[in-house]
Design a protein around this motif. Sequence first.
Motif, mmCIF file in Angstrom:
data_model
loop_
_atom_site.group_PDB
_atom_site.id
_atom_site.type_symbol
_atom_site.label_atom_id
_atom_site.label_comp_id
_atom_site.label_asym_id
_atom_site.label_seq_id
_atom_site.Cartn_x
_atom_site.Cartn_y
_atom_site.Cartn_z
ATOM 1 N N VAL A 266 4.760 -8.001 3.313
ATOM 2 C CA VAL A 266 5.610 -8.590 2.275
ATOM 3 C C VAL A 266 6.036 -7.515 1.278
ATOM 4 C CG1 VAL A 266 5.628 -10.213 0.340
ATOM 5 C CG2 VAL A 266 4.650 -10.898 2.527
ATOM 6 N N ARG A 267 5.155 -6.562 1.012
ATOM 7 C CA ARG A 267 5.510 -5.460 0.112
ATOM 8 C C ARG A 267 6.684 -4.657 0.667
ATOM 9 N NH1 ARG A 267 4.425 -0.067 -0.343
ATOM 10 N NH2 ARG A 267 4.346 0.758 -2.484
ATOM 11 N N LEU A 268 6.656 -4.364 1.956
ATOM 12 C CA LEU A 268 7.774 -3.649 2.576
ATOM 13 C C LEU A 268 9.063 -4.453 2.469
ATOM 14 C CD1 LEU A 268 6.219 -2.163 5.841
ATOM 15 C CD2 LEU A 268 6.975 -0.907 3.828
ATOM 16 N N MET A 269 8.981 -5.762 2.725
ATOM 17 C CA MET A 269 10.167 -6.610 2.649
ATOM 18 C C MET A 269 10.725 -6.654 1.234
ATOM 19 S SD MET A 269 10.521 -10.675 3.522
ATOM 20 C CE MET A 269 9.622 -11.090 2.018
ATOM 21 N N ILE B 145 -5.228 9.867 0.675
ATOM 22 C CA ILE B 145 -5.402 8.442 0.988
ATOM 23 C C ILE B 145 -5.687 7.699 -0.312
ATOM 24 C CG2 ILE B 145 -6.810 6.733 2.198
ATOM 25 C CD1 ILE B 145 -7.165 8.655 4.435
ATOM 26 N N GLY B 146 -4.705 6.922 -0.747
ATOM 27 C CA GLY B 146 -4.846 6.143 -1.965
ATOM 28 C C GLY B 146 -5.179 4.697 -1.675
ATOM 29 N N PRO B 147 -5.105 3.848 -2.689
ATOM 30 C CA PRO B 147 -5.455 2.435 -2.508
ATOM 31 C C PRO B 147 -4.600 1.735 -1.458
ATOM 32 C CG PRO B 147 -5.312 2.996 -4.840
ATOM 33 C CD PRO B 147 -4.797 4.171 -4.100
ATOM 34 N N LEU B 148 -3.306 2.030 -1.427
ATOM 35 C CA LEU B 148 -2.417 1.364 -0.474
ATOM 36 C C LEU B 148 -2.811 1.684 0.963
ATOM 37 C CD1 LEU B 148 0.145 -0.404 -0.289
ATOM 38 C CD2 LEU B 148 1.465 1.720 -0.164
ATOM 39 N N VAL C 190 -2.996 -5.541 -3.793
ATOM 40 C CA VAL C 190 -3.372 -4.510 -2.824
ATOM 41 C C VAL C 190 -4.392 -3.561 -3.430
ATOM 42 C CG1 VAL C 190 -2.519 -2.517 -1.538
ATOM 43 C CG2 VAL C 190 -1.239 -4.653 -1.505
ATOM 44 N N LEU C 191 -4.164 -3.145 -4.682
ATOM 45 C CA LEU C 191 -5.107 -2.257 -5.360
ATOM 46 C C LEU C 191 -6.471 -2.923 -5.500
ATOM 47 C CD1 LEU C 191 -5.709 0.343 -6.936
ATOM 48 C CD2 LEU C 191 -4.790 -0.774 -8.978
ATOM 49 N N ALA C 192 -6.485 -4.201 -5.860
ATOM 50 C CA ALA C 192 -7.752 -4.916 -6.002
ATOM 51 C C ALA C 192 -8.473 -5.034 -4.666
ATOM 52 C CB ALA C 192 -7.502 -6.299 -6.599
ATOM 53 N N SER C 193 -7.713 -5.239 -3.584
ATOM 54 C CA SER C 193 -8.341 -5.359 -2.266
ATOM 55 C C SER C 193 -8.965 -4.045 -1.823
ATOM 56 C CB SER C 193 -7.307 -5.823 -1.239
ATOM 57 O OG SER C 193 -6.352 -4.799 -0.985
ATOM 58 N N LEU D 17 -4.621 -9.769 4.305
ATOM 59 C CA LEU D 17 -4.440 -8.484 3.634
ATOM 60 C C LEU D 17 -3.266 -7.723 4.232
ATOM 61 C CD1 LEU D 17 -5.402 -6.462 1.576
ATOM 62 C CD2 LEU D 17 -7.132 -5.674 3.200
ATOM 63 N N MET D 18 -3.134 -7.775 5.568
ATOM 64 C CA MET D 18 -2.000 -7.100 6.197
ATOM 65 C C MET D 18 -0.689 -7.766 5.828
ATOM 66 S SD MET D 18 -1.855 -4.382 7.943
ATOM 67 C CE MET D 18 -0.256 -3.644 7.649
ATOM 68 N N MET D 19 -0.723 -9.072 5.565
ATOM 69 C CA MET D 19 0.485 -9.769 5.145
ATOM 70 C C MET D 19 0.962 -9.250 3.792
ATOM 71 S SD MET D 19 1.154 -13.871 4.828
ATOM 72 C CE MET D 19 0.573 -14.124 6.501
#
Length: 342
Positions: free
Chosen positions: A125-128, A221-224, A202-205, A119-121
Amino acid sequence: MGEVVTIGLDIAKSVFQVHGVGADGEVLIRCRLTRARMLPFFAKLPRCLVGIEACNNSHYWARELSALGHDVKLMPAQYVKPYVKRGKNDAADAEAICEAVTRPTMRFVAVKSPEQQSLMMLHRVRLMLNRQRTQISNAIRAHISEFGVVAPVGRLGVERLLEVVADTGDDRVPEDARLCLQMLAAQLDGVKQQILENDRRVLASARRTELGRRLMDIPGIGPLLASAFVASVADPSVFKTGRDLAAWIGLVPKQNSSGGKDKLGSITRAGNRYLRQMLVVGAMAVIRYAERHGTKRPWLIQLLARRPAKVAAVALANKNARMVWALMTSGERYREPMPMAV
């Protein structure tokens, strides 16, 4: 030879240094292992305390050694460094780890599960991908501007430039340059699709876990951010108080106190930068909404009356971090504060 009770393990990609001591502190093991010999070596040892510096593959080895029955503790590297006596080599590092893991005041890092690491990956990856989208967009702007074609700042401006690139009848852009720009446009479209897929996961997680749904009840504090907390904080009980979690994120003031005089400065900005940035962004969104539509939170009203919006955002981010810790440890849901009496 006595029984090994504590081991300091300095891990790397292929070579691992082991330093083991007995109950009386006598050194019983000092050796170097290859990757293939690691698990067979520890499988032969009796149950013992194993200390490892927290790094990119430490969680994997912690899970593997725990499965063999050992008590594995991960420690931040900066807390182990003071125990290095002199010099810098694998043997000295392993000895320092062995010493640090036995200290009663040492702070440990909770071992993450493969699901939490995955999940942290998603977030990394989103930031990249977002950085790549910005880089490609800036490259398109810079290259096409050499032919006198410019557009306003923002995504709409980039869309206008892409229309010019796609229009083969526009003679302002030479053929070779258009081919290069079309390559960049194809890359940009692919990155955008990957970002959308990443955001969907991410939203699903965040919605999949009961903890994530409870954290999303907190304003700001949202889904992200909820998903990032679930992935980053493997065991909230590691932090004794909400302030400890806020300090780990870097949202508490610096201290330079002496002689009984307390001197507090700006926030430390130490710890988890990703969570800190998103907490401040979420707090800023709450403040902007409060400035336009008002708020029922008396603490925030009083804070905005005496502090600038950005300073208030950092304070609110600190408060939200403490509320996250409270919800994670208590299992309760967020309760909206009572409105101020007029």
